[in-house]
Design a protein around this motif. Structure first.
Motif, PDB file in Angstrom:
ATOM      1  N   VAL A  59       0.809  -1.224   0.000  1.00 33.33           N
ATOM      2  CA  VAL A  59       0.000   0.000   0.000  1.00 33.33           C
ATOM      3  C   VAL A  59       0.841   1.273   0.000  1.00 33.33           C
ATOM      4  O   VAL A  59       0.302   2.373   0.106  1.00 33.33           O
TER       5      VAL A  59
ATOM      6  N   ASP B  62       2.537   4.614  -0.705  1.00 30.12           N
ATOM      7  CA  ASP B  62       2.131   5.702  -1.610  1.00 30.12           C
ATOM      8  C   ASP B  62       0.743   5.512  -2.205  1.00 30.12           C
ATOM      9  O   ASP B  62       0.463   5.971  -3.313  1.00 30.12           O
ATOM     10  N   THR B  63      -0.130   4.863  -1.464  1.00 31.93           N
ATOM     11  CA  THR B  63      -1.537   4.807  -1.862  1.00 31.93           C
ATOM     12  C   THR B  63      -2.365   5.611  -0.861  1.00 31.93           C
ATOM     13  O   THR B  63      -1.832   6.132   0.122  1.00 31.93           O
ATOM     14  N   TYR B  64      -3.655   5.644  -1.102  1.00 32.02           N
ATOM     15  CA  TYR B  64      -4.541   6.357  -0.191  1.00 32.02           C
ATOM     16  C   TYR B  64      -4.645   5.716   1.178  1.00 32.02           C
ATOM     17  O   TYR B  64      -5.148   6.338   2.121  1.00 32.02           O
TER      18      TYR B  64
ATOM     19  N   GLY C  65      -7.076   2.884  -0.868  1.00 30.89           N
ATOM     20  CA  GLY C  65      -5.664   2.498  -0.822  1.00 30.89           C
ATOM     21  C   GLY C  65      -5.480   1.015  -1.068  1.00 30.89           C
ATOM     22  O   GLY C  65      -4.617   0.613  -1.854  1.00 30.89           O
TER      23      GLY C  65
ATOM     24  N   TYR D 118      -7.519  10.069 -11.760  1.00 33.68           N
ATOM     25  CA  TYR D 118      -7.412   8.675 -11.357  1.00 33.68           C
ATOM     26  C   TYR D 118      -8.339   7.822 -12.195  1.00 33.68           C
ATOM     27  O   TYR D 118      -9.196   8.333 -12.950  1.00 33.68           O
TER      28      TYR D 118
ATOM     29  N   GLY E  71      -5.681   0.229  -4.502  1.00 34.81           N
ATOM     30  CA  GLY E  71      -4.538   0.647  -5.304  1.00 34.81           C
ATOM     31  C   GLY E  71      -4.563   2.055  -5.833  1.00 34.81           C
ATOM     32  O   GLY E  71      -3.777   2.401  -6.718  1.00 34.81           O
TER      33      GLY E  71
ATOM     34  N   PRO F  84      -3.274   5.516  -6.163  1.00 31.31           N
ATOM     35  CA  PRO F  84      -2.056   6.185  -5.700  1.00 31.31           C
ATOM     36  C   PRO F  84      -2.358   7.551  -5.094  1.00 31.31           C
ATOM     37  O   PRO F  84      -3.348   8.194  -5.440  1.00 31.31           O
ATOM     38  N   ARG F  85      -1.505   7.988  -4.155  1.00 37.31           N
ATOM     39  CA  ARG F  85      -1.663   9.325  -3.584  1.00 37.31           C
ATOM     40  C   ARG F  85      -0.975  10.346  -4.496  1.00 37.31           C
ATOM     41  O   ARG F  85      -0.198   9.985  -5.383  1.00 37.31           O
TER      42      ARG F  85
END
Ligand code: HEM
Ligand SMILES: [Cu+2]
Length: 571
Positions: free
Chosen positions: A384, A386-388, A449, A460, A452, A454-455
């Motif tokens: 996870v 660098d994901t939400y 997140g 998106y 998948g 990404p932040r």
């Protein structure tokens, strides 16, 4: 309890006999009074919070739909960069310092901070720096996030990045100066009757926070100065083509910034330990364990930084070390949480706004702590990273922890700080909107997140559209929740009902003074006779007549107790 009862017969201070009401102009002066400075910190920080909150609303508006239709991606980068930077360096860290400034001297029976002028300097660094940082938004704002990792930070925007570095350096300086002042104040300024292990737990929390600020912030300064060299004069400290290494920046940055999360949350652990016993009418459960767990968190906080770098090429054996030490932090944190719950257990709980926000703090911080333990485990983090999920985690600790803590403290000490009661029904409306809006915004982000998303992206995949839309609705509710608070705070401050000296029947020293306290804080310095958490331990009549036990010291011409016998106060 009136001031008259606080006067021992025949002795009183010659000057400042009564608590003159402060005029609003006093808060715009270069004052050295810790109470004025404390409120200056809080009000200034809150104004920056409104800016940071507006940026957050803009971010969520962009993310309401998958396409980049509200702002362009470059502007989006600056939005979240400034949002994060403002929230952390201009609001939450200063807010902790604001409460500490206001409360520490009162809580330990001192007349001011150890270094009042240094204190004013530490505050006055902040407003111009904040304006500088925000002004960069109008020409060439920084793009690289609040972490400012190279190489992006040295390529994306030159002027804005330089301003960003300068601002964060200055804010770090302010935080170091404040930290030194808190440490010396706690060490040297306690009334003689209060030993270190009798200090209120907020003082312990600030001791631990200040140690972190003083130890870790200089490392950030080092990293930023090297980054500025890379950016402005072409050195290659972090540039592999010139023999540098960008990962070194990450080490230096996180050596500061992991402790920084505790600089942001430890003060509010302290706030919980103050507020929960008062409104549960019960002594704190496990005073010593809570006090020492703050120090343990500080120490562990300094040795876990590379859990932010599991995906930065960190070797496996080293990741193991950081995974285990990170997970161990859950132990002292759990000790505190169970201490608060045990304090509430069987207490006579008043469900007023400070207590509601305290319970909001516990419930949301536990969620953030648990997702933290999940992130600490390397395989999960790799999935996870660098994901939400990370965004959800960090907001559960930062909003759930720090923000709910800030509101708890504001509602609890409002009568002391302003001399007025804050309106209860509106406080409850504020709580409900905040709690609901917060969870609606950030709880679904865990799912995003895990799926998948990404932040740090402005557009998106459409599969994430529904959940993002829910988050955006939540963020609008959260934004709206600020309005009843603002109106309530301003209205109550100016025309709320007058507060008594001790409206909660609390035992801490700060409640022995008038509301708001006079310039000298105490007419006569208090003496610790009843422990500050001894609710229900001694019979209440003793507590009510406590003001008369408080005053045992004859006071000399310089306002100091004449017969200061003990070691802890040096003059
Ligand atoms: C005490 C308050 C805390 C705050 C304010 C906080 C804040 C943050 C922030 C801002 C990030 C994002 C870093 C980034 O931008 O990449 C983060 C990530 C992380 N946090 Fe926390 N945190 C806190 C507590 C914890 C706890 C208790 C744990 C573990 C027990 C933890 C473990 C982690 C890990 C492992 C990451 C890395 C995630 C990743 O980047 O993949 N945190 N935290
Ligand atoms: Cu960390």
């Amino acid at each position: 309890m009136t001031q008259a009862q606080l006067q021992p017969s025949g002795e009183h201070l010659s000057h400042h006999p009564h608590s003159e009401e402060r005029r609003w102009q006093d808060y715009f002066t270069f004052s050295t009074d810790h109470k004025v400075i404390g409120i200056q910190y809080l009000v200034t920080g809150f104004l920056f919070y409104l800016v940071g909150g507006a940026l957050a609303t803009a971010i969520r508006t962009e993310l309401a739909t998958p396409a980049p239709d509200f702002v362009d991606p470059r502007l989006y980068n600056s939005l979240f960069t400034l949002h994060g930077t403002i929230m952390i360096f201009l609001w939450i860290v200063p807010a902790g310092a604001g409460f500490a400034n206001y409360l520490l001297p009162l809580m330990i029976g001192a007349r001011d901070m150890a270094f009042p002028r240094l204190n004013a300097v530490a505050f006055w660094i902040i407003p111009p720096t904040g304006i500088l940082l925000i002004s960069s938004f109008f020409f060439d704002p920084a793009q690289a996030g609040w972490t400012s990792y190279p190489p992006l930070s040295v390529t994306a925007s030159q002027v804005g990045e330089a301003i960003w570095i300068m601002s964060v350096l200055l804010l770090g300086t302010s935080s170091i100066l404040g930290g030194i002042n808190f440490l010396v104040t706690l060490w040297k300024m306690r009334v003689p009757s209060m030993r270190l292990n009798q200090m209120p737990l907020f003082c312990w929390a600030m001791l631990s926070t200040s140690l972190l600020a003083v130890i870790a912030t200089p490392v950030l300064a080092g990293a930023l100065i090297l980054l500025a060299f890379d950016l402005l004069i072409g050195t290659t400290f972090f540039n592999p083509t010139g023999g540098g290494d960008p990962v070194v920046y990450q080490h230096l940055f996180w050596f500061y910034s992991h402790p920084a999360v505790y600089i942001m949350v430890l003060p509010f652990f302290g706030v919980m330990s103050e507020v929960i016993p008062v409104h549960s009418r019960k002594p704190i459960f496990g005073y010593a364990a809570i006090a020492y767990s703050s120090l343990a968190i500080s120490f562990l906080g300094l040795i876990v930084w590379a859990h932010h770098m599991f995906t930065s090429g960190t070797p496996g054996w080293l990741r193991m070390f950081f995974m285990i030490t990170t997970m161990i932090i859950a132990v002292p944190t759990g000790i505190k949480i169970f201490g608060w719950l045990a304090t509430m257990w069987g207490g006579k709980i008043r469900l007023n706004s400070p207590m509601l926000f305290a319970m909001g703090f516990i419930s949301t911080f536990v969620v953030g702590g648990l997702s933290g333990v999940m992130l600490a485990s390397v395989p999960f983090d790799i999935h996870v990273h660098d994901t939400y999920f990370v965004v959800a985690h960090l907001h559960y600790v930062l909003f759930g922890g720090s923000m709910f803590g800030i509101y708890t403290a504001i509602y609890h000490w409002f009568p002391k700080m302003t001399g007025r009661m804050i309106n209860e029904p509106w406080g409850i409306v504020h709580f409900i909107l905040t709690y609901f809006g917060f969870n609606l915004t950030f709880l679904p982000m865990h799912v995003l997140g895990l799926q998948g998303m990404p932040r740090r992206v402005a557009m998106y995949d459409p599969q994430f559209a529904n959940i993002n839309f829910i988050c955006t609705i939540g963020s609008y509710i959260l934004a709206v929740s600020t309005i009843p608070f603002l109106i309530n705070a301003v209205w109550s401050w100016t025309r709320g009902t007058k507060a008594e000296d001790n409206p909660w029947q609390a035992l801490g020293f700060e409640w022995l003074t008038s509301s708001p306290p006079s310039i000298e804080n105490f007419e006569v310095l208090p003496v610790l006779t009843v422990g500050v958490y001894d609710y229900g331990m001694s019979d209440l009549s003793e507590v009510e007549s406590r003001s008369s036990v408080e005053v045992k010291y004859p006071v000399g011409p310089d306002n100091e107790p004449v017969s200061a016998t003990s070691d802890s106060q040096s003059k």
